[in-house]
Each structure stands twice: as structure tokens, then as C-alpha cells.
Design a protein around this motif. Sequence first.
Motif, short mmCIF file in Angstrom:
data_model
loop_
_atom_site.label_atom_id
_atom_site.label_comp_id
_atom_site.label_asym_id
_atom_site.label_seq_id
_atom_site.Cartn_x
_atom_site.Cartn_y
_atom_site.Cartn_z
N ALA A 268 -4.68 1.44 -0.13
CA ALA A 268 -4.15 0.22 -0.76
C ALA A 268 -5.27 -0.64 -1.31
O ALA A 268 -5.20 -1.15 -2.43
CB ALA A 268 -3.31 -0.56 0.25
N SER B 284 -6.74 1.05 -4.42
CA SER B 284 -5.85 1.10 -5.59
C SER B 284 -5.78 -0.23 -6.32
O SER B 284 -5.37 -0.29 -7.48
CB SER B 284 -4.45 1.52 -5.16
OG SER B 284 -3.86 0.56 -4.31
N GLY B 285 -6.19 -1.31 -5.67
CA GLY B 285 -6.12 -2.63 -6.31
C GLY B 285 -7.13 -2.80 -7.44
O GLY B 285 -6.89 -3.57 -8.36
N GLU C 117 -2.89 -4.60 -8.81
CA GLU C 117 -1.75 -3.97 -9.46
C GLU C 117 -0.70 -5.00 -9.91
O GLU C 117 0.28 -4.64 -10.54
CB GLU C 117 -1.09 -2.96 -8.52
CG GLU C 117 -2.01 -1.80 -8.16
CD GLU C 117 -1.32 -0.76 -7.28
OE1 GLU C 117 -0.11 -0.93 -6.99
OE2 GLU C 117 -1.98 0.21 -6.88
N GLY D 92 2.51 -4.10 -5.76
CA GLY D 92 1.63 -3.20 -5.02
C GLY D 92 2.38 -1.96 -4.56
O GLY D 92 3.39 -2.06 -3.86
N GLN E 163 1.60 0.66 -2.43
CA GLN E 163 1.60 0.96 -1.01
C GLN E 163 2.42 -0.05 -0.21
O GLN E 163 3.17 0.30 0.69
CB GLN E 163 0.17 0.98 -0.47
CG GLN E 163 -0.72 2.02 -1.09
CD GLN E 163 -0.26 3.43 -0.81
OE1 GLN E 163 0.20 4.12 -1.72
NE2 GLN E 163 -0.35 3.84 0.42
N THR F 56 -4.90 -6.34 3.32
CA THR F 56 -4.83 -5.13 2.51
C THR F 56 -3.83 -5.30 1.38
O THR F 56 -4.07 -4.86 0.24
CB THR F 56 -4.43 -3.93 3.39
OG1 THR F 56 -5.34 -3.82 4.47
CG2 THR F 56 -4.44 -2.65 2.59
N GLU G 161 -4.55 -5.16 -2.63
CA GLU G 161 -3.84 -4.24 -3.52
C GLU G 161 -3.22 -4.96 -4.72
O GLU G 161 -3.30 -4.51 -5.85
CB GLU G 161 -2.75 -3.50 -2.75
CG GLU G 161 -1.98 -2.50 -3.60
CD GLU G 161 -0.85 -1.85 -2.83
OE1 GLU G 161 -0.60 -0.64 -3.04
OE2 GLU G 161 -0.20 -2.54 -2.02
N GLU G 162 -2.61 -6.13 -4.46
CA GLU G 162 -1.90 -6.83 -5.53
C GLU G 162 -2.79 -7.75 -6.34
O GLU G 162 -2.58 -7.93 -7.54
CB GLU G 162 -0.74 -7.64 -4.92
CG GLU G 162 0.33 -6.77 -4.27
CD GLU G 162 1.55 -7.56 -3.86
OE1 GLU G 162 1.51 -8.82 -3.92
OE2 GLU G 162 2.56 -6.94 -3.48
#
Length: 384
Positions: free
Chosen positions: A243, A246-247, A252, A257, A259, A275, A279-280
Motif C-alpha cells: 500500500a 503503490s501511493g 492514488e 486507495g 489496498q 499506510t 497510499e491515498e
Amino acid sequence: MNLQKRLWRAEPSFRLLAKLIRINWLYVLLICALAGVGYGALYSAGGGSSHPFAGPQAMRFGFGLIMMTVVALLSPRVLKILSVPIYLAAIALLTLVLRMGHVGKGAERWINLGGIQFQPSEFAKIALVLALSTWFCRLDPKKMGNPLRLVPPALMVLLPVGLVLKEPNLGTSVIIGVIGATMFFAAGMRLWQIALLAVPLPFLGKFVYAHLHDYQKARIETFMHPEQDPLGAGYNIIQSKIALGSGGMWGEGYLHGSQGQLNFLPEKQTDFIFTMIGEEWGYAGAIAVIGLLGLMIVGGMMIAMLCRNQFCRLLAFGITIDLFMYCAVNLSMVMGVIPVGGVPLPLISYGGSAMLTMMFGFGLLLSAWVHRNERDRPREDDAG
């Protein structure tokens, strides 16, 4: 003569207003900003709804603000008087949780008080800071070299550490021990004494590890090699790293997000809330949150350094160390730097016990600021 001094020297009824003016409202603004971040993150954790996380958390914060303001107005004399009953109440609650505590995830950590689940170990940290501040402010620094003078405060630290460890709650017990040790150092403990106390730590660590529960040993082993059990013990930390990675730089997108929104991320409203933020909101958002936490820690240390009396100085220092330990342990945990443990992120993670006890602690910190210019009274050891 400024307004604060004029009110202070006027009728006693005006002193309350003078204290309200003295409160460090900039620090209060930082607290509100961090709570706002928490509300936004919990709103996302609830799937774009204030239920079931963000709404209750906002209500707790509102109550906590009132409690924090009331505590900030209490004088050091009152806090010293209350320190002993507060500490004894914390010990009584820790004892009670071992007898009739609510079991969750293999540990007895909560008790039910009037329909509200409460975690006494969170309250114990603040109670310990208050009790140690009272003890050390009454002790002549010149007598810190006498080992017998350090036995009572050492027992004050070891008692809650032992009770919390028995729940079992290894993470919180370590935090309590660190808070106690740093309070000793701040009070003027000699370096040779600190070194002497550090000698048995490796042997103590080996003893504690041998008596850990299986799930606690699994956390440590998973920390070393999470890929060996990706769908079991290693699942949480692996998903957390995915997570965060991936941000990217900018995230994202809020409420988008993958995840977190698809429920791959475990405990996204409590232990792993950071986390979800990473991610966001991406690397930039995560750094901004860390920066806000850093400002609060630096602000707390500044308050401690500006206090002219030992009690307020130690009180502010202890509360700030508690805040620092919360942040350091939680952030290190979700990044895979240390084993996973149940330590929330202050004012951001969902939870009533951590929120209210932290707000009580902030009230003590602000009280130290309000009364920072009061001089120490003669110590008991100096009498006669």
C-alpha cells in the motif's frame, strides 16, 4: 502592564480568564489539525462515510478538547496532589484488567466501564509521567547519586511494566519502560547509573523472549522473514508495504486507495492508518503528516525547556516523550522496521482510550506551559 498580568493580579475570579489567555493556542491548533487529518483518514477507512469510524472519533475529540482545556487550567499544586491517586487508580485498573479484562487478539487489554471499553495501559503511561514528575520535583538533584533515593521511582516504573507485560502487551510495556528511563535521565540521573542499569538489558531481553506467547514470537520471526508466510503471519506487513509503495509521490487519490478500499489492508482504521494515508495521499502527504507530528514533538520539547520549575519541566518532557514513542513505534511498525504491535498513531488511529488519554496528556502539557513561570517551592529534602 499587559492584559494577562492585570487579570492575574486582579480578583481571583479573573485568574481563570488569565489562564485561558495563557494557553498555548498555537499548540492547540496543531492538535486540531492532526485530529482533522485523522477524521479524513477514518472517513476514507469507512468507505466514504462518517460511520462507523470518523463520526464517533470526532465526538471523542470534542469531549477531549473540553477535558484538555480543564486540565490545562489546573495548577501544579493541584496536579501534585492528584498524582498519587491517579497513579494508584491506574495500577488498580491494570490489576482489574488481568482479572476481568476483555480478551482481544490473544490478550486481555480492555475492561468495560459503564458500557465503554477502556484500555488501562494507555492511561498508565500518563499516570506514570505525572507521578514521576511529582517525585523528582521534591527530590534534591544533589541526592540523585544516592541509589536508595531511586528505588521508589524505579518501583513506580516496574510495577506498570510488569502488569502490562502480563496482559500480555509487549509493545506498550516497552514504551512505559522507555518513558520511565527518559524521565530518570531528565531528572538528573548520572550517566554511570544509566550505564549500570543498561548492563542486564541483554539478559533481561533473552528472559522476556523465552516467556513470550507463541503469537508474539511469531511477530518477531515474521518481522525478520515476512515472505515465508505471505498469507498468514506475514500478511499484514506485506500488504502494508504494498500500500505504501503503490501511493507513489502524490498518491492514488482520496477514497481511491486500492489496498485500503478493497479491504486488503488489515486494521486500516487503527494500527495501519498511516499506510492508508500513504497510499491515498502519496509520499508528499505522508511527509506532511510526519512533519505535523514532528512540529508537535518539537513544540512539546520547547515547552519543557521554557519551564522555570522542575515539575512543569518534567511533566512537559514526559508527555512529549510519550507522544514521540507513539509516533516512532507506529510509523516504524507499518514500514516494517520493527515487529508489528498494537500501538496507534496519536489522534489519527481509531480508538477511544488512546484518544482520551492523549488529550488528557496534552492538557497536562498545556498546564505546564500556563504555569511555566512559577518558581519551585523548597524541596522536602531541603527542609531542615
